[in-house]
Design a protein around this motif. Structure first.
Motif, PDB file in Angstrom:
ATOM      1  N   ASP A 287     -54.074  36.611  -1.156  1.00 14.71           N
ATOM      2  CA  ASP A 287     -55.523  36.620  -1.220  1.00 14.71           C
ATOM      3  C   ASP A 287     -55.991  35.765  -2.380  1.00 14.71           C
ATOM      4  OD1 ASP A 287     -58.002  37.375  -0.485  1.00 14.71           O
ATOM      5  OD2 ASP A 287     -58.050  39.142  -1.759  1.00 14.71           O
ATOM      6  N   LEU A 288     -57.157  35.205  -2.211  1.00 12.27           N
ATOM      7  CA  LEU A 288     -57.755  34.391  -3.268  1.00 12.27           C
ATOM      8  C   LEU A 288     -59.235  34.672  -3.227  1.00 12.27           C
ATOM      9  CD1 LEU A 288     -57.044  30.590  -3.591  1.00 12.27           C
ATOM     10  CD2 LEU A 288     -59.267  31.514  -4.033  1.00 12.27           C
ATOM     11  N   CYS A 289     -59.808  35.071  -4.335  1.00 10.45           N
ATOM     12  CA  CYS A 289     -61.245  35.305  -4.296  1.00 10.45           C
ATOM     13  C   CYS A 289     -61.859  35.062  -5.658  1.00 10.45           C
ATOM     14  CB  CYS A 289     -61.568  36.713  -3.808  1.00 10.45           C
ATOM     15  SG  CYS A 289     -61.107  37.996  -4.932  1.00 10.45           S
ATOM     16  N   GLY A 290     -63.145  34.963  -5.679  1.00  9.45           N
ATOM     17  CA  GLY A 290     -63.861  34.750  -6.931  1.00  9.45           C
ATOM     18  C   GLY A 290     -64.544  36.025  -7.394  1.00  9.45           C
ATOM     19  N   VAL A 291     -64.862  36.075  -8.670  1.00  4.15           N
ATOM     20  CA  VAL A 291     -65.637  37.185  -9.227  1.00  4.15           C
ATOM     21  C   VAL A 291     -66.603  36.574 -10.228  1.00  4.15           C
ATOM     22  CG1 VAL A 291     -65.538  39.456 -10.325  1.00  4.15           C
ATOM     23  CG2 VAL A 291     -63.531  38.595  -9.170  1.00  4.15           C
ATOM     24  N   HIS A 292     -67.774  37.164 -10.329  1.00  5.35           N
ATOM     25  CA  HIS A 292     -68.758  36.684 -11.296  1.00  5.35           C
ATOM     26  C   HIS A 292     -69.032  37.769 -12.321  1.00  5.35           C
ATOM     27  CE1 HIS A 292     -73.097  35.190 -12.171  1.00  5.35           C
ATOM     28  NE2 HIS A 292     -72.243  34.769 -13.061  1.00  5.35           N
ATOM     29  N   TYR A 293     -68.757  37.468 -13.597  1.00 10.58           N
ATOM     30  CA  TYR A 293     -69.071  38.403 -14.679  1.00 10.58           C
ATOM     31  C   TYR A 293     -70.195  37.793 -15.503  1.00 10.58           C
ATOM     32  CZ  TYR A 293     -64.447  40.418 -13.770  1.00 10.58           C
ATOM     33  OH  TYR A 293     -63.365  40.996 -13.192  1.00 10.58           O
TER      34      TYR A 293
ATOM     35  N   VAL B 129     -59.285  35.003  -8.640  1.00 10.06           N
ATOM     36  CA  VAL B 129     -58.192  35.968  -8.642  1.00 10.06           C
ATOM     37  C   VAL B 129     -57.238  35.635  -7.501  1.00 10.06           C
ATOM     38  CG1 VAL B 129     -57.602  38.393  -8.558  1.00 10.06           C
ATOM     39  CG2 VAL B 129     -59.781  37.702  -9.501  1.00 10.06           C
TER      40      VAL B 129
ATOM     41  N   LYS C 203     -55.157  35.864 -12.787  1.00  6.73           N
ATOM     42  CA  LYS C 203     -56.577  35.538 -12.907  1.00  6.73           C
ATOM     43  C   LYS C 203     -56.785  34.282 -13.724  1.00  6.73           C
ATOM     44  CE  LYS C 203     -58.156  40.251 -12.797  1.00  6.73           C
ATOM     45  NZ  LYS C 203     -58.939  41.260 -13.483  1.00  6.73           N
TER      46      LYS C 203
ATOM     47  N   GLN D 220     -59.844  29.734   1.894  1.00  9.69           N
ATOM     48  CA  GLN D 220     -60.239  30.755   0.922  1.00  9.69           C
ATOM     49  C   GLN D 220     -60.903  30.105  -0.272  1.00  9.69           C
ATOM     50  OE1 GLN D 220     -57.600  34.138   0.516  1.00  9.69           O
ATOM     51  NE2 GLN D 220     -56.068  32.978   1.596  1.00  9.69           N
TER      52      GLN D 220
ATOM     53  N   GLU E  51     -64.347  29.215   0.774  1.00  8.78           N
ATOM     54  CA  GLU E  51     -65.197  30.408   0.758  1.00  8.78           C
ATOM     55  C   GLU E  51     -65.630  30.713  -0.666  1.00  8.78           C
ATOM     56  OE1 GLU E  51     -64.724  34.830   2.613  1.00  8.78           O
ATOM     57  OE2 GLU E  51     -63.381  34.229   1.034  1.00  8.78           O
TER      58      GLU E  51
ATOM     59  N   PHE F 215     -69.400  30.899  -2.079  1.00 18.29           N
ATOM     60  CA  PHE F 215     -70.004  32.083  -2.683  1.00 18.29           C
ATOM     61  C   PHE F 215     -70.355  31.895  -4.157  1.00 18.29           C
ATOM     62  CE2 PHE F 215     -67.934  35.342   0.388  1.00 18.29           C
ATOM     63  CZ  PHE F 215     -68.876  35.029   1.328  1.00 18.29           C
ATOM     64  N   TYR F 216     -69.472  31.236  -4.894  1.00 15.59           N
ATOM     65  CA  TYR F 216     -69.628  31.216  -6.352  1.00 15.59           C
ATOM     66  C   TYR F 216     -69.816  29.824  -6.937  1.00 15.59           C
ATOM     67  CZ  TYR F 216     -68.198  36.043  -6.317  1.00 15.59           C
ATOM     68  OH  TYR F 216     -68.146  37.368  -6.095  1.00 15.59           O
TER      69      TYR F 216
ATOM     70  N   MET G 283     -73.322  34.676  -3.906  1.00 18.82           N
ATOM     71  CA  MET G 283     -72.646  35.849  -4.441  1.00 18.82           C
ATOM     72  C   MET G 283     -72.784  35.985  -5.953  1.00 18.82           C
ATOM     73  SD  MET G 283     -71.153  37.941  -2.295  1.00 18.82           S
ATOM     74  CE  MET G 283     -69.696  38.649  -3.030  1.00 18.82           C
ATOM     75  N   ARG G 284     -73.346  34.997  -6.586  1.00 17.84           N
ATOM     76  CA  ARG G 284     -73.575  35.151  -8.018  1.00 17.84           C
ATOM     77  C   ARG G 284     -74.556  36.297  -8.229  1.00 17.84           C
ATOM     78  NH1 ARG G 284     -73.808  29.029 -10.508  1.00 17.84           N
ATOM     79  NH2 ARG G 284     -71.663  28.501  -9.974  1.00 17.84           N
TER      80      ARG G 284
ATOM     81  N   LYS H 131     -71.626  40.950  -0.380  1.00 18.70           N
ATOM     82  CA  LYS H 131     -72.838  41.085  -1.185  1.00 18.70           C
ATOM     83  C   LYS H 131     -73.476  42.454  -0.962  1.00 18.70           C
ATOM     84  CE  LYS H 131     -75.947  38.973  -3.827  1.00 18.70           C
ATOM     85  NZ  LYS H 131     -75.620  38.339  -5.100  1.00 18.70           N
TER      86      LYS H 131
ATOM     87  N   PHE I  61     -68.328  46.785  -8.383  1.00 19.83           N
ATOM     88  CA  PHE I  61     -68.758  45.568  -9.070  1.00 19.83           C
ATOM     89  C   PHE I  61     -68.459  44.368  -8.180  1.00 19.83           C
ATOM     90  CE2 PHE I  61     -67.991  42.000 -11.958  1.00 19.83           C
ATOM     91  CZ  PHE I  61     -69.200  41.998 -12.627  1.00 19.83           C
ATOM     92  N   ARG I  62     -67.307  44.433  -7.541  1.00 16.66           N
ATOM     93  CA  ARG I  62     -66.940  43.369  -6.621  1.00 16.66           C
ATOM     94  C   ARG I  62     -66.035  43.993  -5.585  1.00 16.66           C
ATOM     95  NH1 ARG I  62     -66.524  39.477  -3.388  1.00 16.66           N
ATOM     96  NH2 ARG I  62     -65.293  37.620  -3.749  1.00 16.66           N
TER      97      ARG I  62
ATOM     98  N   PHE J 113     -59.498  35.319   9.227  1.00 16.69           N
ATOM     99  CA  PHE J 113     -60.073  34.180   8.531  1.00 16.69           C
ATOM    100  C   PHE J 113     -58.954  33.297   7.990  1.00 16.69           C
ATOM    101  CE2 PHE J 113     -61.652  32.462   4.438  1.00 16.69           C
ATOM    102  CZ  PHE J 113     -62.658  31.674   4.931  1.00 16.69           C
TER     103      PHE J 113
END
Ligand code: SF4
Lengths: 172, 413, 193
Positions: free
Chosen positions: A59-65, A76, A91, A114, A117, A121-122, A146-147, B66, B370-371, B379
């Motif tokens: 998996d690969l995804c983003g996070v916004h802090y 991540v 990370k 990914q 995506e 999103f970010y 997604m921010r 979201k 949070f996420r 996908f």
């Protein structure tokens, strides 16, 4: 020989020294952070090493802090060693003003969409990605939904009176 | 192929300029009936052969991730329903298991077994649709009509347990909202008795059917290495010969108590995918039977347990809500989502209908995640479609598409 | 004396059962007289060709409606054409995202008049649970809708009921409706000429 978290930790710190930071194990899941310039190197090492063999990108995804000055965006990676059945989480943090991270597409084909995506999103710019454009949203979209600062609700909606829901504002 | 066009026999007189572009661009989707979902393939074809293709997805992007950032945990379950809507209960359970992992809840054995029954039933429903659609696309409509009736039986069981057919929202954090009724058990028994007969019949129609074999064997194949590199999981990966199954690799919900085989293929082509899914249905039937027997074995108070003790997330009995102060308070707190969850970061995955369905949940101690990121198998493996169909015939590409079991809801989140 | 007309009528145990409601009119041996409106409406209503525009979960429930158990064919609508040009009933099932909106509109435009639209499910009717930046809040923002079927997803019985409601509408529609100014104004309000 089973691969333990301690051993993996020892191997990567041996190889990369202080570059590996914030090593944790929430719920037994080895998690660490690497500087964003090194993400490919570490991944390549994890992938190629004959003992580590993390050859599956789960998996690969983003996070916004939004509150972390200078390192607002995170990418991540969840990687999996299918032979010994061990997972780890890596990370990478980057600032929101220069969201450039190297792409993992050369190592894993699965990173392609990914990453698109995550860009969608970010707005994380994956350097070297073969086809970095929006994937889920319309091309004309001019923000990264997604921010955290962007609202969820559909802004073009006119049939809903928000006063009823305690959110203030009404349509005349 | 393209050289062939140049070597036109001399007696054929083509109009001037008609062979300047030797390939045709073909747009398949997003509303094409053969795509069984909304995604677009722009194919470059030379006659019947596909030279290259490009995919566009996102036509039903609904922003689950979201939405999830604004909802308390229990309100996210309905979202998971709509990921892979052919097997919603698996998604629901996966989500509950993730929450339980974060909250540190241990579920009683009986709950685990009941969950296994429901999950395997929905796996059958999922595979059954996929396989019958492969049949439809290769020109055999009757198989579809045979098995769809049995999907109705499965839906009846779900209805009996939770009141809904497709988007089930089944179960709660910690267990089920109510115990299974006797009617539910009777229906499961009936299904266990009747379905194998039809499945056998379905297999007789397809497995050794010359036309079907010719259509599916050797088309849409992929090697194990490439499949891993593309992030395949689930039946599609197993068809290439890799025996990776989350139920075995990281058992959840007491899957370690059951005996079952992981069917694998060898070439990863459409036929293998079809066969793997078929075999998995048999295995699922076996698991349901074992679980069913185990559930019957509980005696005394154990036989009525259907949820764990999680007062902060599991709604109190309705009767208590009307009569007891404390229960009423909990009821309101839960419904209004006023309970702060523990800080933490968990990744949990279950074996969904299409592969490893993962939930990556980051909590900062607030009331909503949070996420929350969903690892959606569909996908990830749809990326490989370009490679799978390169050089294939157009009609085979359609079968490849349906045998991958692409679910638009899961793909676009 | 003229015998009662027996066409389209089944005789069950001496009791006459009418299998389909004929339009009111005068009948005798070998003839039946009624208004053109009613005949045409009656014909149209019983031969709707649906175009299933299935995007997500509701589409799966529609699959059940058209399969063996619920069998939409019993209502004269099993002829799915999958091409808008041949169809006169657009069944929109599932979430329509903003990315999909223009495509839906194009499909609608490709259908020839007279055409009817059923919005199946909460998403198609109002956006459903997805009040988000990417989802269209109901297809009636881009095309006119005749029948809404509530539910998330609606049960197959509800989809069938929606179809029957639509048949009622079709049967009663006046032949001139599609030429009227009111109808033109309606289409214009959607930006359709
Ligand atoms: S109304 Fe519900 S079931 Fe239908 S498409 Fe929308 S979310 Fe899915």
């Amino acid at each position: 020989m089973s691969l333990t978290n301690e051993y993996i930790r020892q191997r990567i710190t041996e190889k990369f020294g202080d570059a590996i930071t914030n090593v944790e194990e929430p719920a037994g899941f080895l998690t660490f952070e690497v500087p964003k310039e090194m993400n490919l190197k570490v991944m390549q090492f994890l992938h190629d090493d004959n003992e580590l063999k993390f050859r599956f990108l789960t998996d690969l995804c983003g996070v916004h802090y939004p509150n972390q000055e200078g390192r607002e965006l995170a990418v991540v990676y969840h990687m999996h060693n299918l032979v010994d059945n061990v997972r780890l989480r890596m990370k990478v943090f980057t600032g929101i003003n220069d969201p450039d991270v190297f792409t993992a597409t050369s190592l894993f084909e699965s990173a392609n969409w990914q990453e698109r995506e995550t860009y969608d999103f970010y707005g994380i710019n994956f350097v070297g990605h073969p086809n970095l454009k929006r994937i889920l949203n319309v091309d004309e979209m001019d923000y990264f939904p997604m921010r955290k600062e962007y609202p969820l609700e559909d802004q073009s909606r006119i049939d809903k009176d928000d006063e009823m829901f305690g959110r203030g504002g009404s349509i005349s | 192929m393209s050289e062939l066009i140049h070597q036109q026999p001399h007696h054929v007189k083509l109009p001037e300029g008609s062979i300047e572009k030797q390939t045709t661009t073909l747009n398949l989707g997003p509303t094409h009936p053969a795509t069984h979902g909304v995604f677009q393939n722009i194919l470059e074809v030379d006659g019947e052969r596909i030279i290259s293709s490009e995919q566009t997805v996102g036509y039903i992007h609904r922003a689950f991730e979201k939405i999830a950032e604004r909802r308390p945990l229990y309100q996210i379950t309905p979202l998971t329903d709509r990921l892979n809507y052919c097997s919603s209960p698996i998604n629901n359970m996966g989500w509950h298991l993730t929450c339980e992992k974060l909250l540190g809840v241990n579920t009683p054995k009986r709950v685990d077994y009941l969950r296994v029954i429901i999950m395997e039933l929905s796996r059958i429903a999922d595979h059954l649709i996929c396989n019958s659609i492969v049949g439809v696309d290769s020109g055999a409509f009757s198989g579809f009509l045979y098995v769809m009736q049995y999907r109705e039986l499965i839906y009846e069981i779900f209805e009996e347990v939770c009141g809904s057919r497709l988007t089930t929202n089944i179960g709660r954090i910690g267990g089920f909202e109510r115990n299974f009724t006797n009617a539910a058990f009777e229906k499961i028994e009936k299904f266990l008795k009747e379905y194998p007969v039809t499945l056998k019949e379905f297999e007789n129609l397809f497995n050794r059917n010359r036309i079907f074999m010719e259509r599916t064997m050797g088309t849409g194949g992929i090697s194990a290495e490439r499949a891993l590199n593309y992030g395949f999981t689930g039946p599609n990966l197993r068809a290439t010969g890799v025996d990776y199954d989350v139920r075995v690799a990281a058992p959840y919900s007491s899957y370690e108590d059951f005996k079952f085989d992981i069917p694998v293929g060898s070439t990863g082509d459409n036929y293998d995918r079809f066969m793997v899914r078929n075999q998995e249905m048999w295995q699922s039937l076996g698991i349901i039977e074992q679980a069913f027997r185990k559930v019957q074995e509980f005696r005394g108070t154990d036989a009525d347990v259907y949820h764990a003790d999680v007062p902060e997330y599991y709604l109190p009995e309705k009767q208590d809500v009307y009569t007891k102060m404390e229960a009423l308070i909990w009821h309101f707190k839960i419904i209004m989502g006023e309970i702060d969850m523990p800080k933490g970061e968990v990744y949990h995955s279950v074996e969904g209908g299409n592969g490893e369905l993962g939930f990556y949940l980051i909590s900062d101690g607030g009331r909503a995640p949070f996420r929350l990121h969903f690892r959606r198998p569909c996908f990830i493996y749809y990326q490989a479609y370009s490679e799978l169909t390169k050089g294939a015939l157009l009609s085979d590409a359609v079968i490849t598409m349906s045998s991958l079991n692409l679910i638009a809801g899961e793909m676009d989140a | 004396m003229a015998r009662p007309v027996q066409y389209n009528v089944k005789n069950e145990g001496g009791k006459i059962v009418i299998t389909d409601d004929m339009p009111p009119g005068y009948g005798g041996e070998g003839f039946f007289a009624t208004t053109l409106d009613q005949v045409v409406g009656w014909g149209r209503k019983n031969s709707l060709w649906p175009m299933p525009f299935a995007t997500s979960c509701c589409g799966i429930e529609f699959m059940a409606t058209s399969a063996s158990h619920y069998d939409i064919g019993r209502f004269g609508s099993e002829r799915f054409a999958h091409t808008p040009r041949q169809c006169d009933l657009l069944l929109v099932m599932g979430t329509i995202a903003k990315k999909m909106g223009p495509i839906l509109k194009q499909v609608y435009l490709q259908m020839s008049e007279p055409r009817w639209v059923i919005a199946v499910g909460a998403c198609a009717s109002s956006g459903g649970i997805f009040d988000t930046y990417s989802v269209l809040q109901g297809i009636d923002q881009i095309i006119p809708v005749d029948v809404y079927v509530p539910g998330c997803p609606p049960r197959p019985e509800a989809i069938l009921d929606g179809l029957l409601k639509c048949q009622d509408l079709v049967g009663q529609e006046s032949l001139r409706r599609r030429n009227s100014d009111k109808y033109k104004a309606l289409l214009n309000s959607y930006g359709i000429e």
